[in-house]
Design a protein around this motif. Sequence first.
Motif, PDB file in Angstrom:
ATOM      1  N   GLY A  73      -6.904  -9.167  -1.076  1.00 23.81           N
ATOM      2  CA  GLY A  73      -7.373  -9.425   0.071  1.00 23.81           C
ATOM      3  C   GLY A  73      -7.736 -11.053   0.315  1.00 23.81           C
ATOM      4  N   CYS A  74      -7.713 -11.852  -0.789  1.00 22.77           N
ATOM      5  CA  CYS A  74      -8.326 -13.032  -0.755  1.00 22.77           C
ATOM      6  C   CYS A  74      -7.226 -13.853  -0.292  1.00 22.77           C
ATOM      7  CB  CYS A  74      -8.923 -13.634  -2.014  1.00 22.77           C
ATOM      8  SG  CYS A  74      -9.265 -15.415  -1.886  1.00 22.77           S
ATOM      9  N   MET A  75      -7.286 -14.482   0.946  1.00 24.64           N
ATOM     10  CA  MET A  75      -6.273 -15.598   1.280  1.00 24.64           C
ATOM     11  C   MET A  75      -6.538 -16.865   0.885  1.00 24.64           C
ATOM     12  SD  MET A  75      -5.735 -13.601   5.008  1.00 24.64           S
ATOM     13  CE  MET A  75      -4.976 -14.843   5.795  1.00 24.64           C
ATOM     14  N   THR A  76      -7.811 -17.410   1.106  1.00 20.67           N
ATOM     15  CA  THR A  76      -7.972 -18.619   0.849  1.00 20.67           C
ATOM     16  C   THR A  76      -9.552 -18.716   0.490  1.00 20.67           C
ATOM     17  OG1 THR A  76      -6.772 -19.533   2.703  1.00 20.67           O
ATOM     18  CG2 THR A  76      -8.413 -21.101   1.685  1.00 20.67           C
ATOM     19  N   PHE A  77      -9.744 -19.459  -0.703  1.00 22.01           N
ATOM     20  CA  PHE A  77     -10.991 -19.486  -1.244  1.00 22.01           C
ATOM     21  C   PHE A  77     -11.145 -20.915  -1.754  1.00 22.01           C
ATOM     22  CE2 PHE A  77     -14.676 -19.221  -4.235  1.00 22.01           C
ATOM     23  CZ  PHE A  77     -15.615 -18.535  -3.578  1.00 22.01           C
ATOM     24  N   LYS A  78     -12.063 -21.938  -1.011  1.00 18.61           N
ATOM     25  CA  LYS A  78     -12.196 -23.350  -1.334  1.00 18.61           C
ATOM     26  C   LYS A  78     -13.868 -23.461  -1.684  1.00 18.61           C
ATOM     27  CE  LYS A  78      -8.175 -24.894   0.893  1.00 18.61           C
ATOM     28  NZ  LYS A  78      -7.699 -25.750   1.939  1.00 18.61           N
ATOM     29  N   VAL A  79     -14.124 -24.279  -2.645  1.00 19.45           N
ATOM     30  CA  VAL A  79     -15.467 -24.772  -2.849  1.00 19.45           C
ATOM     31  C   VAL A  79     -15.605 -26.050  -3.282  1.00 19.45           C
ATOM     32  CG1 VAL A  79     -17.810 -24.255  -3.873  1.00 19.45           C
ATOM     33  CG2 VAL A  79     -16.464 -22.344  -3.407  1.00 19.45           C
ATOM     34  N   THR A  80     -15.797 -26.874  -2.625  1.00 19.26           N
ATOM     35  CA  THR A  80     -15.831 -28.405  -3.249  1.00 19.26           C
ATOM     36  C   THR A  80     -17.233 -29.217  -2.950  1.00 19.26           C
ATOM     37  OG1 THR A  80     -15.247 -29.061  -0.734  1.00 19.26           O
ATOM     38  CG2 THR A  80     -13.354 -28.612  -2.447  1.00 19.26           C
ATOM     39  N   GLN A  81     -17.369 -29.901  -3.950  1.00 20.30           N
ATOM     40  CA  GLN A  81     -18.671 -30.684  -4.203  1.00 20.30           C
ATOM     41  C   GLN A  81     -18.586 -32.059  -3.115  1.00 20.30           C
ATOM     42  OE1 GLN A  81     -19.450 -31.935  -7.918  1.00 20.30           O
ATOM     43  NE2 GLN A  81     -21.539 -32.001  -7.808  1.00 20.30           N
ATOM     44  N   ASP A  82     -19.741 -32.014  -2.505  1.00 16.46           N
ATOM     45  CA  ASP A  82     -19.733 -33.116  -1.674  1.00 16.46           C
ATOM     46  C   ASP A  82     -19.894 -34.237  -2.399  1.00 16.46           C
ATOM     47  OD1 ASP A  82     -21.437 -35.407   0.056  1.00 16.46           O
ATOM     48  OD2 ASP A  82     -20.987 -33.762   1.523  1.00 16.46           O
ATOM     49  N   SER A  83     -19.005 -35.352  -2.022  1.00 20.31           N
ATOM     50  CA  SER A  83     -18.977 -36.892  -2.827  1.00 20.31           C
ATOM     51  C   SER A  83     -20.159 -37.618  -2.610  1.00 20.31           C
ATOM     52  CB  SER A  83     -17.870 -37.507  -2.621  1.00 20.31           C
ATOM     53  OG  SER A  83     -17.562 -37.925  -1.070  1.00 20.31           O
ATOM     54  N   GLY A  84     -20.881 -37.449  -1.451  1.00 19.28           N
ATOM     55  CA  GLY A  84     -22.050 -38.114  -1.347  1.00 19.28           C
ATOM     56  C   GLY A  84     -23.484 -37.628  -1.426  1.00 19.28           C
ATOM     57  N   ASN A  85     -23.319 -36.233  -1.918  1.00 22.24           N
ATOM     58  CA  ASN A  85     -24.212 -35.184  -1.966  1.00 22.24           C
ATOM     59  C   ASN A  85     -24.153 -34.573  -3.165  1.00 22.24           C
ATOM     60  OD1 ASN A  85     -26.768 -33.699  -2.215  1.00 22.24           O
ATOM     61  ND2 ASN A  85     -26.908 -33.175  -0.133  1.00 22.24           N
ATOM     62  N   PRO A  86     -24.193 -34.457  -4.376  1.00 22.87           N
ATOM     63  CA  PRO A  86     -23.753 -33.637  -5.324  1.00 22.87           C
ATOM     64  C   PRO A  86     -24.411 -32.395  -5.364  1.00 22.87           C
ATOM     65  CG  PRO A  86     -25.068 -35.466  -6.366  1.00 22.87           C
ATOM     66  CD  PRO A  86     -24.948 -35.903  -5.123  1.00 22.87           C
ATOM     67  N   GLN A  87     -25.466 -31.865  -4.649  1.00 23.01           N
ATOM     68  CA  GLN A  87     -26.087 -30.734  -4.563  1.00 23.01           C
ATOM     69  C   GLN A  87     -25.516 -30.037  -3.324  1.00 23.01           C
ATOM     70  OE1 GLN A  87     -30.079 -32.948  -5.211  1.00 23.01           O
ATOM     71  NE2 GLN A  87     -30.559 -30.822  -5.709  1.00 23.01           N
ATOM     72  N   ARG A  88     -24.660 -30.491  -2.697  1.00 22.07           N
ATOM     73  CA  ARG A  88     -24.042 -29.986  -1.601  1.00 22.07           C
ATOM     74  C   ARG A  88     -22.526 -29.466  -1.782  1.00 22.07           C
ATOM     75  NH1 ARG A  88     -24.564 -30.260   4.801  1.00 22.07           N
ATOM     76  NH2 ARG A  88     -22.626 -29.578   5.539  1.00 22.07           N
ATOM     77  N   PHE A  89     -22.237 -28.340  -1.449  1.00 26.60           N
ATOM     78  CA  PHE A  89     -21.006 -27.732  -1.674  1.00 26.60           C
ATOM     79  C   PHE A  89     -20.412 -27.180  -0.469  1.00 26.60           C
ATOM     80  CE2 PHE A  89     -22.612 -28.023  -5.777  1.00 26.60           C
ATOM     81  CZ  PHE A  89     -21.689 -28.475  -6.711  1.00 26.60           C
ATOM     82  N   GLU A  93     -11.261 -17.068   3.341  1.00 31.76           N
ATOM     83  CA  GLU A  93     -10.622 -16.309   4.195  1.00 31.76           C
ATOM     84  C   GLU A  93     -10.044 -14.985   3.450  1.00 31.76           C
ATOM     85  OE1 GLU A  93      -6.967 -17.852   6.038  1.00 31.76           O
ATOM     86  OE2 GLU A  93      -8.255 -19.547   7.122  1.00 31.76           O
ATOM     87  N   PHE A  94     -10.416 -14.007   4.037  1.00 30.05           N
ATOM     88  CA  PHE A  94      -9.978 -12.541   3.670  1.00 30.05           C
ATOM     89  C   PHE A  94      -9.196 -11.807   4.845  1.00 30.05           C
ATOM     90  CE2 PHE A  94     -13.214 -13.788   0.846  1.00 30.05           C
ATOM     91  CZ  PHE A  94     -13.023 -13.433  -0.471  1.00 30.05           C
ATOM     92  N   THR A  95      -8.458 -10.677   4.132  1.00 31.41           N
ATOM     93  CA  THR A  95      -7.498 -10.199   5.060  1.00 31.41           C
ATOM     94  C   THR A  95      -8.067  -9.136   5.977  1.00 31.41           C
ATOM     95  OG1 THR A  95      -7.039  -8.372   3.421  1.00 31.41           O
ATOM     96  CG2 THR A  95      -5.373 -10.202   3.402  1.00 31.41           C
ATOM     97  N   ASP A  96      -9.185  -8.812   5.788  1.00 32.09           N
ATOM     98  CA  ASP A  96      -9.990  -7.829   6.648  1.00 32.09           C
ATOM     99  C   ASP A  96     -11.588  -7.700   6.027  1.00 32.09           C
ATOM    100  OD1 ASP A  96      -9.991  -6.019   4.313  1.00 32.09           O
ATOM    101  OD2 ASP A  96      -8.282  -4.949   5.237  1.00 32.09           O
ATOM    102  N   ARG A  97     -12.238  -7.030   6.923  1.00 33.05           N
ATOM    103  CA  ARG A  97     -13.606  -7.041   6.612  1.00 33.05           C
ATOM    104  C   ARG A  97     -14.037  -6.296   5.150  1.00 33.05           C
ATOM    105  NH1 ARG A  97     -18.710  -8.985   7.507  1.00 33.05           N
ATOM    106  NH2 ARG A  97     -17.999  -9.446   9.465  1.00 33.05           N
ATOM    107  N   ALA A  98     -12.955  -5.020   5.151  1.00 35.46           N
ATOM    108  CA  ALA A  98     -13.232  -4.493   3.836  1.00 35.46           C
ATOM    109  C   ALA A  98     -13.079  -5.195   2.455  1.00 35.46           C
ATOM    110  CB  ALA A  98     -12.328  -3.279   3.735  1.00 35.46           C
ATOM    111  N   ALA A  99     -12.251  -6.297   2.549  1.00 34.42           N
ATOM    112  CA  ALA A  99     -11.778  -7.238   1.266  1.00 34.42           C
ATOM    113  C   ALA A  99     -13.041  -8.187   1.129  1.00 34.42           C
ATOM    114  CB  ALA A  99     -10.497  -7.870   1.688  1.00 34.42           C
ATOM    115  N   PHE A 100     -13.403  -8.788   2.500  1.00 31.68           N
ATOM    116  CA  PHE A 100     -14.599  -9.630   2.329  1.00 31.68           C
ATOM    117  C   PHE A 100     -15.834  -8.883   1.719  1.00 31.68           C
ATOM    118  CE2 PHE A 100     -18.458 -11.304   4.669  1.00 31.68           C
ATOM    119  CZ  PHE A 100     -18.364 -12.518   4.174  1.00 31.68           C
TER     120      PHE A 100
END
Length: 96
Positions: free
Chosen positions: A36-52, A57-64
């Motif tokens: 059910g996972c369609m997209t999953f991205k976690v990226t560190q902010d280049s200007g603030n290393p403590q912020r990601f 995106e999940f196919t439906d509420r149950a998958a989420f």
Amino acid sequence: MSKVTLSGHIEVPTEDLDSVLAELPNHIALTQAEAGCMTFKVTQDSGNPQRFEVYEEFTDRAAFERHQTRVKASYWGEVTKNIERFYSITDHSVEQ
């Protein structure tokens, strides 16, 4: 049918940053392998290393919800217990 998106960011305390960075690749791989996972991205902010920036995106509420349950019981859940989360969660209708 609907899909669920989560978007926003997390703020990681300085004392937790190393453990979060060490576990993040495993967390991403496990999540992307979930049914059910369609997209999953976690990226560190280049200007603030403590912020990601986070986008999921999940196919439906149950998958989420299965994802949320798994995360809470995972090592990622442990290493991120002190972070602040700033998310918006949206259910979207999907035309078939």
